[in-house]
Design a protein around this motif. Sequence first.
Motif, PDB file in Angstrom:
ATOM      1  N   ASP A  53       0.963  -1.221  -0.045  1.00 21.82           N
ATOM      2  CA  ASP A  53       0.037  -0.006  -0.150  1.00 21.82           C
ATOM      3  C   ASP A  53       0.859   1.297   0.085  1.00 21.82           C
ATOM      4  O   ASP A  53       1.260   1.691   1.086  1.00 21.82           O
ATOM      5  N   TRP A  54       1.077   1.956  -1.157  1.00 24.30           N
ATOM      6  CA  TRP A  54       2.200   2.773  -1.332  1.00 24.30           C
ATOM      7  C   TRP A  54       1.678   4.174  -0.676  1.00 24.30           C
ATOM      8  O   TRP A  54       2.584   4.996  -0.330  1.00 24.30           O
ATOM      9  N   SER A  55       0.330   3.999  -0.277  1.00 20.91           N
ATOM     10  CA  SER A  55      -0.073   5.661   0.203  1.00 20.91           C
ATOM     11  C   SER A  55       0.456   5.499   1.490  1.00 20.91           C
ATOM     12  O   SER A  55       0.643   6.879   2.261  1.00 20.91           O
ATOM     13  N   GLY A  56       0.874   4.430   2.415  1.00 22.89           N
ATOM     14  CA  GLY A  56       1.333   4.516   3.722  1.00 22.89           C
ATOM     15  C   GLY A  56       3.016   4.652   3.666  1.00 22.89           C
ATOM     16  O   GLY A  56       3.731   4.613   4.743  1.00 22.89           O
ATOM     17  N   VAL A  57       3.536   4.677   2.365  1.00 21.72           N
ATOM     18  CA  VAL A  57       4.963   4.289   2.318  1.00 21.72           C
ATOM     19  C   VAL A  57       5.683   5.859   2.017  1.00 21.72           C
ATOM     20  O   VAL A  57       5.118   6.538   0.988  1.00 21.72           O
ATOM     21  N   THR A  58       6.788   6.128   2.668  1.00 22.35           N
ATOM     22  CA  THR A  58       7.748   7.407   1.993  1.00 22.35           C
ATOM     23  C   THR A  58       9.023   6.579   1.902  1.00 22.35           C
ATOM     24  O   THR A  58       9.516   6.121   2.785  1.00 22.35           O
ATOM     25  N   MET A  59       9.616   6.774   0.635  1.00 20.71           N
ATOM     26  CA  MET A  59      10.985   6.439   0.214  1.00 20.71           C
ATOM     27  C   MET A  59      11.738   7.477   0.221  1.00 20.71           C
ATOM     28  O   MET A  59      11.417   8.733   0.048  1.00 20.71           O
ATOM     29  N   TRP A  60      13.087   7.398   0.684  1.00 21.16           N
ATOM     30  CA  TRP A  60      13.912   8.484   0.406  1.00 21.16           C
ATOM     31  C   TRP A  60      15.326   7.938  -0.034  1.00 21.16           C
ATOM     32  O   TRP A  60      15.472   6.579  -0.006  1.00 21.16           O
ATOM     33  N   LEU A  61      16.085   8.883  -0.344  1.00 23.21           N
ATOM     34  CA  LEU A  61      17.610   8.179  -0.870  1.00 23.21           C
ATOM     35  C   LEU A  61      18.663   7.938   0.151  1.00 23.21           C
ATOM     36  O   LEU A  61      18.877   9.270   0.865  1.00 23.21           O
ATOM     37  N   SER A  62      19.308   7.220   0.507  1.00 21.21           N
ATOM     38  CA  SER A  62      20.461   6.918   1.241  1.00 21.21           C
ATOM     39  C   SER A  62      21.620   7.896   0.870  1.00 21.21           C
ATOM     40  O   SER A  62      22.184   8.217   1.790  1.00 21.21           O
ATOM     41  N   ALA A  79      16.258   4.839  -9.415  1.00 18.15           N
ATOM     42  CA  ALA A  79      14.946   4.281  -8.559  1.00 18.15           C
ATOM     43  C   ALA A  79      13.709   4.200  -9.212  1.00 18.15           C
ATOM     44  O   ALA A  79      13.282   3.285  -9.524  1.00 18.15           O
ATOM     45  N   LEU A  80      13.443   5.484  -9.689  1.00 21.66           N
ATOM     46  CA  LEU A  80      12.267   5.602 -10.656  1.00 21.66           C
ATOM     47  C   LEU A  80      11.877   4.820 -11.662  1.00 21.66           C
ATOM     48  O   LEU A  80      11.117   4.474 -12.144  1.00 21.66           O
ATOM     49  N   GLU A  81      13.176   4.626 -12.582  1.00 20.36           N
ATOM     50  CA  GLU A  81      13.039   3.690 -13.678  1.00 20.36           C
ATOM     51  C   GLU A  81      12.797   2.333 -13.480  1.00 20.36           C
ATOM     52  O   GLU A  81      12.335   1.969 -14.240  1.00 20.36           O
ATOM     53  N   HIS A  82      12.876   1.730 -12.182  1.00 21.75           N
ATOM     54  CA  HIS A  82      12.684   0.619 -11.980  1.00 21.75           C
ATOM     55  C   HIS A  82      11.553   0.348 -11.001  1.00 21.75           C
ATOM     56  O   HIS A  82      10.877  -0.800 -11.029  1.00 21.75           O
ATOM     57  N   LEU A  83      11.335   1.250 -10.173  1.00 19.65           N
ATOM     58  CA  LEU A  83       9.840   1.116  -9.181  1.00 19.65           C
ATOM     59  C   LEU A  83       8.911   1.379  -9.869  1.00 19.65           C
ATOM     60  O   LEU A  83       8.576   1.851 -11.111  1.00 19.65           O
ATOM     61  N   GLU A  86       3.117   3.412  -9.651  1.00 19.17           N
ATOM     62  CA  GLU A  86       2.280   3.669  -8.322  1.00 19.17           C
ATOM     63  C   GLU A  86       3.054   3.899  -7.369  1.00 19.17           C
ATOM     64  O   GLU A  86       2.324   4.414  -6.272  1.00 19.17           O
ATOM     65  N   SER A  87       4.563   3.759  -7.162  1.00 19.49           N
ATOM     66  CA  SER A  87       4.948   4.201  -5.915  1.00 19.49           C
ATOM     67  C   SER A  87       5.686   5.609  -6.209  1.00 19.49           C
ATOM     68  O   SER A  87       6.483   6.024  -5.194  1.00 19.49           O
ATOM     69  N   HIS A  88       5.998   5.867  -7.385  1.00 12.95           N
ATOM     70  CA  HIS A  88       6.776   7.019  -7.569  1.00 12.95           C
ATOM     71  C   HIS A  88       6.208   8.365  -6.505  1.00 12.95           C
ATOM     72  O   HIS A  88       7.264   9.124  -6.280  1.00 12.95           O
ATOM     73  N   ALA A  89       5.134   8.497  -6.296  1.00 10.63           N
ATOM     74  CA  ALA A  89       4.853   9.861  -5.702  1.00 10.63           C
ATOM     75  C   ALA A  89       5.235   9.764  -4.102  1.00 10.63           C
ATOM     76  O   ALA A  89       5.159  10.592  -3.530  1.00 10.63           O
ATOM     77  N   SER A  90       5.839   8.438  -3.967  1.00  4.67           N
ATOM     78  CA  SER A  90       6.272   8.308  -2.507  1.00  4.67           C
ATOM     79  C   SER A  90       7.717   8.310  -2.277  1.00  4.67           C
ATOM     80  O   SER A  90       8.172   8.378  -1.151  1.00  4.67           O
ATOM     81  N   LEU A  91       8.305   8.764  -3.443  1.00  2.00           N
ATOM     82  CA  LEU A  91      10.156   9.001  -3.208  1.00  2.00           C
ATOM     83  C   LEU A  91      10.332  10.466  -3.077  1.00  2.00           C
ATOM     84  O   LEU A  91       9.844  11.545  -3.802  1.00  2.00           O
TER      85      LEU A  91
END
Length: 229
Positions: A53-62, A79-83, A86-91
């Motif tokens: 459920d990507w609505s509850g996920v926040t991804m960040w870059l180490s 990352a966005l080329e492979h994710l 539907e997850s892109h808004a979470s990055l």
Amino acid sequence: MDIAVVDDTHELSASAADRIERAAAAADRFTLGLSGGSTPAGTYAMLGARTIDWSGVTMWLSDERWVPHDHPDSNGRMALEHLPAESHASLLRPRWSPTLEPDDSAAFYEAELRSIHEDAAPDMVLLGMGDDGHTASLFPGTDALHADPHRWFVANQVRQLDTWRLTSTATILRAARETVVLVAGAGKAGVLAEVLEGPDGVYPIQLLREASGSVTFLCDRAAASGLTA
Ligand code: 6PG
């Protein structure tokens, strides 16, 4: 620090994707630090076939290279080329502009990281390891290794690459509840054996020995071939 050995890079990617799916499912809100480089691309691609459920996920870059967002070297772009789309808004990506200084971008991003974590620990961080024992953009002999312990994210001049990077500090990496280090290929076998079985304080990635959460080196057989244990 734990070691998990799988047969090959496909299984490494699948195992990492399974761990992310499992960790994300256990929380309403979940933060995930993404590694750059090439190894994690397979994991990011496999997330499209996982139930998250990507609505509850926040991804960040180490860490991130000090380049425009659409630059071929950008970790965020990779990352966005492979994710999955539907997850892109979470990055959450660090700011870049030709008029912005790396230090200022790192400070902005650090404030955003503190905000999304509400000053709590990151839930999960994926990392890689270079053949010089670096992780994120904490390279041997660079200033970020000695950053103010209150800092979470800093700019780092990497003279051996003649470049600037933005990177997590040891503080935030050690704070993560769960860290998975993805290591693949025979080229990493020698340094991995020294990192895990050799003396401390030699390689930047050994900072994880002081991690407060779980740390798993997820390796394929080729990378693990130098281990004695
Ligand atoms: C980066 C990464 C870096 C990477 C290692 C391993 O910006 O390059 O964050 O820390 O994880 O260099 O890279 P590979 O996975 O390509 O071997």
